[in-house]
Design a protein around this motif. Structure first.
Motif, PDB file in Angstrom:
ATOM      1  N   LEU A 190       0.826  -1.200   0.000  1.00  0.00           N
ATOM      2  CA  LEU A 190       0.000   0.000   0.000  1.00  0.00           C
ATOM      3  C   LEU A 190       0.860   1.250   0.000  1.00  0.00           C
ATOM      4  O   LEU A 190       1.939   1.281   0.608  1.00  0.00           O
ATOM      5  N   THR A 191       0.373   2.252  -0.683  1.00  0.00           N
ATOM      6  CA  THR A 191       0.977   3.578  -0.623  1.00  0.00           C
ATOM      7  C   THR A 191      -0.008   4.515   0.053  1.00  0.00           C
ATOM      8  O   THR A 191      -1.214   4.239   0.076  1.00  0.00           O
ATOM      9  N   PRO A 192       0.429   5.591   0.612  1.00  0.00           N
ATOM     10  CA  PRO A 192      -0.491   6.509   1.301  1.00  0.00           C
ATOM     11  C   PRO A 192      -1.646   6.944   0.411  1.00  0.00           C
ATOM     12  O   PRO A 192      -1.466   7.247  -0.768  1.00  0.00           O
ATOM     13  N   GLY A 193      -2.850   6.921   0.993  1.00  0.00           N
ATOM     14  CA  GLY A 193      -4.042   7.362   0.279  1.00  0.00           C
ATOM     15  C   GLY A 193      -4.641   6.318  -0.637  1.00  0.00           C
ATOM     16  O   GLY A 193      -5.586   6.608  -1.385  1.00  0.00           O
ATOM     17  N   SER A 194      -4.125   5.074  -0.604  1.00  0.00           N
ATOM     18  CA  SER A 194      -4.641   4.033  -1.485  1.00  0.00           C
ATOM     19  C   SER A 194      -5.156   2.855  -0.674  1.00  0.00           C
ATOM     20  O   SER A 194      -4.915   2.736   0.528  1.00  0.00           O
ATOM     21  N   CYS A 195      -5.877   1.951  -1.352  1.00  0.00           N
ATOM     22  CA  CYS A 195      -6.375   0.725  -0.729  1.00  0.00           C
ATOM     23  C   CYS A 195      -6.549  -0.332  -1.807  1.00  0.00           C
ATOM     24  O   CYS A 195      -6.468  -0.045  -3.000  1.00  0.00           O
ATOM     25  N   PHE A 196      -6.777  -1.553  -1.369  1.00  0.00           N
ATOM     26  CA  PHE A 196      -7.075  -2.661  -2.273  1.00  0.00           C
ATOM     27  C   PHE A 196      -8.463  -3.200  -1.938  1.00  0.00           C
ATOM     28  O   PHE A 196      -8.820  -3.334  -0.749  1.00  0.00           O
ATOM     29  N   SER A 197      -9.239  -3.522  -2.959  1.00  0.00           N
ATOM     30  CA  SER A 197     -10.468  -4.290  -2.746  1.00  0.00           C
ATOM     31  C   SER A 197     -10.053  -5.725  -2.425  1.00  0.00           C
ATOM     32  O   SER A 197      -9.291  -6.337  -3.181  1.00  0.00           O
ATOM     33  N   ALA A 198     -10.532  -6.230  -1.301  1.00  0.00           N
ATOM     34  CA  ALA A 198     -10.066  -7.546  -0.837  1.00  0.00           C
ATOM     35  C   ALA A 198     -11.240  -8.440  -0.488  1.00  0.00           C
ATOM     36  O   ALA A 198     -12.163  -8.024   0.229  1.00  0.00           O
ATOM     37  N   ALA A 199     -11.209  -9.673  -0.992  1.00  0.00           N
ATOM     38  CA  ALA A 199     -12.213 -10.666  -0.623  1.00  0.00           C
ATOM     39  C   ALA A 199     -11.794 -11.350   0.676  1.00  0.00           C
ATOM     40  O   ALA A 199     -10.610 -11.403   1.017  1.00  0.00           O
ATOM     41  N   ALA A 200     -12.774 -11.861   1.414  1.00  0.00           N
ATOM     42  CA  ALA A 200     -12.458 -12.605   2.638  1.00  0.00           C
ATOM     43  C   ALA A 200     -11.521 -13.762   2.305  1.00  0.00           C
ATOM     44  O   ALA A 200     -11.770 -14.521   1.367  1.00  0.00           O
ATOM     45  N   GLY A 201     -10.447 -13.881   3.049  1.00  0.00           N
ATOM     46  CA  GLY A 201      -9.451 -14.925   2.813  1.00  0.00           C
ATOM     47  C   GLY A 201      -8.293 -14.478   1.970  1.00  0.00           C
ATOM     48  O   GLY A 201      -7.291 -15.203   1.853  1.00  0.00           O
ATOM     49  N   ALA A 202      -8.372 -13.291   1.379  1.00  0.00           N
ATOM     50  CA  ALA A 202      -7.281 -12.806   0.534  1.00  0.00           C
ATOM     51  C   ALA A 202      -6.097 -12.375   1.393  1.00  0.00           C
ATOM     52  O   ALA A 202      -6.271 -11.843   2.488  1.00  0.00           O
ATOM     53  N   PRO A 203      -4.869 -12.589   0.912  1.00  0.00           N
ATOM     54  CA  PRO A 203      -3.698 -12.108   1.650  1.00  0.00           C
ATOM     55  C   PRO A 203      -3.693 -10.584   1.688  1.00  0.00           C
ATOM     56  O   PRO A 203      -4.050  -9.912   0.718  1.00  0.00           O
ATOM     57  N   LEU A 204      -3.281 -10.034   2.826  1.00  0.00           N
ATOM     58  CA  LEU A 204      -3.270  -8.581   2.989  1.00  0.00           C
ATOM     59  C   LEU A 204      -2.076  -7.966   2.261  1.00  0.00           C
ATOM     60  O   LEU A 204      -0.981  -8.544   2.242  1.00  0.00           O
ATOM     61  N   PRO A 205      -2.278  -6.784   1.682  1.00  0.00           N
ATOM     62  CA  PRO A 205      -1.120  -6.073   1.126  1.00  0.00           C
ATOM     63  C   PRO A 205      -0.203  -5.608   2.254  1.00  0.00           C
ATOM     64  O   PRO A 205      -0.642  -5.386   3.391  1.00  0.00           O
ATOM     65  N   ILE A 206       1.049  -5.458   1.958  1.00  0.00           N
ATOM     66  CA  ILE A 206       2.026  -4.977   2.953  1.00  0.00           C
ATOM     67  C   ILE A 206       1.617  -3.574   3.382  1.00  0.00           C
ATOM     68  O   ILE A 206       1.339  -2.709   2.552  1.00  0.00           O
ATOM     69  N   GLY A 207       1.571  -3.357   4.673  1.00  0.00           N
ATOM     70  CA  GLY A 207       1.210  -2.048   5.201  1.00  0.00           C
ATOM     71  C   GLY A 207      -0.235  -1.935   5.635  1.00  0.00           C
ATOM     72  O   GLY A 207      -0.600  -0.996   6.337  1.00  0.00           O
ATOM     73  N   ALA A 208      -1.080  -2.875   5.251  1.00  0.00           N
ATOM     74  CA  ALA A 208      -2.488  -2.815   5.631  1.00  0.00           C
ATOM     75  C   ALA A 208      -2.662  -3.237   7.083  1.00  0.00           C
ATOM     76  O   ALA A 208      -2.076  -4.229   7.529  1.00  0.00           O
ATOM     77  N   ASP A 209      -3.461  -2.486   7.817  1.00  0.00           N
ATOM     78  CA  ASP A 209      -3.742  -2.860   9.200  1.00  0.00           C
ATOM     79  C   ASP A 209      -5.228  -2.732   9.533  1.00  0.00           C
ATOM     80  O   ASP A 209      -5.613  -2.717  10.694  1.00  0.00           O
ATOM     81  N   VAL A 210      -6.077  -2.659   8.492  1.00  0.00           N
ATOM     82  CA  VAL A 210      -7.526  -2.630   8.697  1.00  0.00           C
ATOM     83  C   VAL A 210      -8.204  -3.031   7.387  1.00  0.00           C
ATOM     84  O   VAL A 210      -7.659  -2.803   6.301  1.00  0.00           O
ATOM     85  N   VAL A 211      -9.359  -3.682   7.503  1.00  0.00           N
ATOM     86  CA  VAL A 211     -10.195  -3.974   6.339  1.00  0.00           C
ATOM     87  C   VAL A 211     -11.568  -3.368   6.615  1.00  0.00           C
ATOM     88  O   VAL A 211     -12.239  -3.735   7.596  1.00  0.00           O
ATOM     89  N   VAL A 212     -11.965  -2.429   5.766  1.00  0.00           N
ATOM     90  CA  VAL A 212     -13.258  -1.761   5.930  1.00  0.00           C
ATOM     91  C   VAL A 212     -14.314  -2.584   5.207  1.00  0.00           C
ATOM     92  O   VAL A 212     -14.200  -2.828   3.996  1.00  0.00           O
ATOM     93  N   PRO A 213     -15.357  -3.053   5.901  1.00  0.00           N
ATOM     94  CA  PRO A 213     -16.400  -3.852   5.239  1.00  0.00           C
ATOM     95  C   PRO A 213     -17.054  -3.081   4.108  1.00  0.00           C
ATOM     96  O   PRO A 213     -17.231  -1.855   4.192  1.00  0.00           O
ATOM     97  N   VAL A 214     -17.438  -3.792   3.034  1.00  0.00           N
ATOM     98  CA  VAL A 214     -18.011  -3.132   1.857  1.00  0.00           C
ATOM     99  C   VAL A 214     -19.272  -2.346   2.217  1.00  0.00           C
ATOM    100  O   VAL A 214     -19.554  -1.304   1.622  1.00  0.00           O
TER     101      VAL A 214
END
Length: 437
Positions: free
Chosen positions: A114-138
């Motif tokens: 992750l870079t500042p100000g960005s995010c990834f759409s992630a499905a349950a079970g997906a590996p987290l991107p480096i730097g992510a420390d929260v997943v916001v529910p859709v």
């Protein structure tokens, strides 16, 4: 059992039940361990401790469908305070907007950052991107594709699972003697285990004896009795975790009985017979199996036990394989109680299961009952939990010999050798039966 009860039983020429069970169970040993594929291990008992070879989860992953982000990028929208409901956006009408730079699924494997100000759409079970420390529910977002607006801000760490959060590599998963349940199978599989060493389920053969017996599908009449025992005991052995096989009916023919048992020693870890354990002229099982023949190891010993119903029980080995045999009375109620008292613990011991006896509770008796002196009685009963804790027990009509009472019971009321009457309101022991109700 007290010393006084032991003395009373001895005076009646009966062996105290506790002494008898101890002498029998000491002669049995758990079956040799077996390495089984995990899919075949359910229902068995572990023969050795199992340690996790890998952590679970094996990597940082999303726990919900949503957007994997850096909490510091979204904290301003909710000032970092728990779950913040939006009215029109975040507090003060503000929302948080992030660029969606990619999609991650459960099959994604390339590491991303992750870079500042960005995010990834992630499905349950997906590996987290480096730097992510929260997943916001859709559902807390506008579900945007190129950019997403976040209306609620979760706490740091929400919506994700860290490596080893549930099980760390090298952790003890289960001890020897643990029953392999479906849930344990899931844990073992999730940590990378494909085989386990277990005690095999005992192969138990059930034989009903008696010239008077006829098979099910008809009613009893004078001179004929429908064989309920072998069917019931086969079901009971299966409930206890055995691989149960009903051989059927054997007439009171000495050579036929010897031959049948000899044949079954090749297929059984335990043989259960029913009928013929008394001392009457037609009690062929006791007469034949209590004899020692040639150099063959050990006869079957028949013992009059301080047990009600059904005092006459047999135990020993048969055949060159020295297969253990349990001989139960012919009365159906006495046979079922004998199974609970003797055969079921034997099956559990062979399987390596602990404890070998049913669990028991102390319960408040709802009705006054009488019991024969000098005998330990096991009576069908209904057990219920009381509000505020504890149990109540209601004896079922008909006493211990009634099959209908056994069919309705979820417990066995135990009345000791010295008990001739137990008053309503007294506290008694109750064995808890496995009933899927």
């Amino acid at each position: 059992m007290t010393a006084t009860a032991d003395a009373e039983a001895a005076e009646n020429g009966l062996t105290p039940l506790a002494d008898y069970l101890g002498s029998v169970l000491r002669r049995l040993r758990a079956l040799p361990p077996l390495d089984l594929d995990l899919t075949q291990a359910y229902g068995n008992v572990l023969a050795e401790d199992v340690v996790a070879p890998h952590s679970f989860p094996a990597f940082d992953q999303a726990a919900v469908d949503g957007y994997a982000a850096r909490w510091e990028d979204i904290a301003g929208g909710g000032r970092g305070a728990g779950y913040v409901p939006a009215q029109s956006g975040g507090p003060g009408g503000r929302t948080v907007r992030l660029n969606v730079v990619g999609d991650l699924g459960a099959a994604s494997w390339r590491p991303v950052r992750l870079t500042p100000g960005s995010c990834f759409s992630a499905a349950a079970g997906a590996p987290l991107p480096i730097g992510a420390d929260v997943v916001v529910p859709v559902e807390w977002t506008d579900q945007g594709m190129a950019a997403v607006e976040i209306f609620r801000v979760p706490k740091r760490g929400y919506g994700l699972r860290r490596t080893g959060e549930e099980v760390t590599g090298g952790a003890l998963l289960a001890r020897s003697g643990t029953y392999v349940s479906p849930a344990l199978v899931a844990v073992l599989a999730a940590t990378g285990i494909g085989h386990v060493v277990v005690r095999p389920s005992p192969r138990v053969v059930i034989v009903a004896t008696g010239d008077e017996l006829v098979d099910v599908g008809r009613g009893s009449q004078p001179g004929q009795v429908v064989d309920a025992n072998s069917h019931a005991l086969t079901a009971a052995a299966a409930e206890a975790g055995a691989l149960a096989y009903r051989v059927g009916i054997c007439d009171d023919d000495p050579e036929g009985l010897r031959g049948l048992l000899e044949d079954q020693t090749l297929n059984a870890d335990l043989i259960i017979t029913t009928g013929g354990t008394g001392t009457g002229p037609g009690d062929m099982v006791r007469r034949i199996l209590s004899r020692r023949e040639g150099s063959r190891a050990g006869p079957v010993t028949f013992t009059d036990v301080a047990l009600y119903p059904g005092t006459a029980l047999g135990f020993g080995t048969v055949g060159a394989e020295e297969v253990p045999v349990v001989c139960l009375p012919g009365d159906p109620g006495a046979a079922m109680i004998g199974f609970e008292v003797l055969a079921r613990p034997a099956i559990n011991l062979l399987a390596g299961a602990e404890p070998v006896f049913r669990p028991s509770v102390r319960a408040h008796l709802l009705e006054t009952v009488s019991s024969p002196a000098g005998l330990r009685e096991f009576r069908p009963a209904h057990v219920a939990e009381r509000r505020g804790g504890g149990y109540t027990v209601q004896p079922l009509n008909g006493g211990p010999f009634t099959l209908s009472g056994l069919a309705e019971a979820n417990g066995l009321l135990v009345l000791g050798e010295r008990v001739t009457a137990a008053a309503a309101g007294s506290t008694v022991d109750v064995l808890l039966l496995d009933r899927r109700r």
